[in-house]
Write a protein that holds these residues in place. Structure first.
Motif, mmCIF file in Angstrom:
data_model
loop_
_atom_site.group_PDB
_atom_site.id
_atom_site.type_symbol
_atom_site.label_atom_id
_atom_site.label_comp_id
_atom_site.label_asym_id
_atom_site.label_seq_id
_atom_site.Cartn_x
_atom_site.Cartn_y
_atom_site.Cartn_z
ATOM 1 N N GLN A 1 0.911 -1.174 0.116
ATOM 2 C CA GLN A 1 0.109 0.142 -0.100
ATOM 3 C C GLN A 1 1.033 1.162 0.008
ATOM 4 N N ARG B 1 -3.456 5.414 -0.569
ATOM 5 C CA ARG B 1 -3.817 4.799 -1.533
ATOM 6 C C ARG B 1 -4.480 2.922 -1.145
ATOM 7 N N GLY B 2 -4.971 2.458 -2.243
ATOM 8 C CA GLY B 2 -5.566 1.234 -1.761
ATOM 9 C C GLY B 2 -4.560 0.208 -1.849
ATOM 10 N N LEU B 3 -4.985 -1.037 -1.457
ATOM 11 C CA LEU B 3 -3.816 -1.978 -1.404
ATOM 12 C C LEU B 3 -3.710 -2.778 -2.839
#
Lengths: 112, 113
Positions: free
Chosen positions: A37, A41-43
């Motif tokens: 990540q 932000r997203g994973l």
């Protein structure tokens, strides 16, 4: 509740060095996954290793799994500044239904 | 490439407001998930869904509800937003035959004032 427990919580290295992160878990699993990540932000999924596998490679990533010790490690070789991120392990606790259990992550900082 | 889209990157709401967070995936995945992420606490699962109109509580469902009327869309609802719901919210989807690899959206950073 958390399943994976990563250590160290934070890791700081220079570019070119190798980074090793560890994950321990408590139950049986079908597979173990590592995610990355970037800040805010997203994973993003990196790699999946099945319970009957001991080692897996993907580019500069090497993952090992020791089911007898219920532990896994993620090795990033020749680290770059762009590898700076948080890294999470996740397990399924033996279920195939889809839910994953994430650890709290290791914050990796790679200095140029 | 799998795409999971969250409707807002940043959201500011007032205490007591009803808040809708939308998530859409374009890969026909059966499973969809809502997490919240807070410093030092990692990812905590709020709700997940295995199929249309199906929902299961995660570890912290209190104060939240969800809706999945169509396969591609999973909505998280904060019935009456409170300041302790200020957090990063992450949506994910997965395909059960794919080893349950989860694909995440970019996240919604919600501030409740």
């Amino acid at each position: 509740s958390q399943q994976g427990e990563e250590d160290p919580q934070a890791l700081s290295i220079q570019e070119g060095e190798n980074a090793t992160m560890n994950c321990s878990y408590k139950t049986s699993i079908n597979n173990l996954q590592w995610y990355r990540q970037n800040s805010g932000r997203g994973l993003v999924h990196l790699i999946l290793i099945r319970s009957n596998e001991r080692e897996k490679h993907s580019g500069r990533l090497r993952v090992t799994l020791d089911t007898s010790k219920k532990s896994s490690s993620l090795l990033i070789t020749a680290s770059r500044a762009a590898d700076t991120a948080s890294y999470f392990c996740a397990t399924d606790r033996g279920s195939t239904l889809g839910r994953l259990y994430f650890g709290r992550g290791t914050q990796l900082t790679v200095w140029p | 490439d799998v795409k999971v889209t969250q409707s807002s990157r940043y959201l500011v709401k007032r205490t007591g407001e009803k808040v809708f967070l939308e998530c859409v995936q374009d890969m026909d995945h059966e499973n969809m998930f809502w997490y919240r992420q807070d410093p030092g606490l990692g990812l905590r699962l709020i709700y997940f869904s295995y199929d249309v109109k199906m929902k299961e509580k995660g570890d912290i469902p209190e104060g939240y509800s969800v809706s999945r009327e169509k396969k591609e869309r999973f909505s998280l609802i904060l019935e009456s937003a409170s300041t302790n719901q200020t957090s990063m919210y992450l949506c994910a989807s997965s395909f059960y035959r794919g080893g349950n690899i989860q694909y995440f959206g970019a996240g919604t950073r919600l501030s409740v004032l």
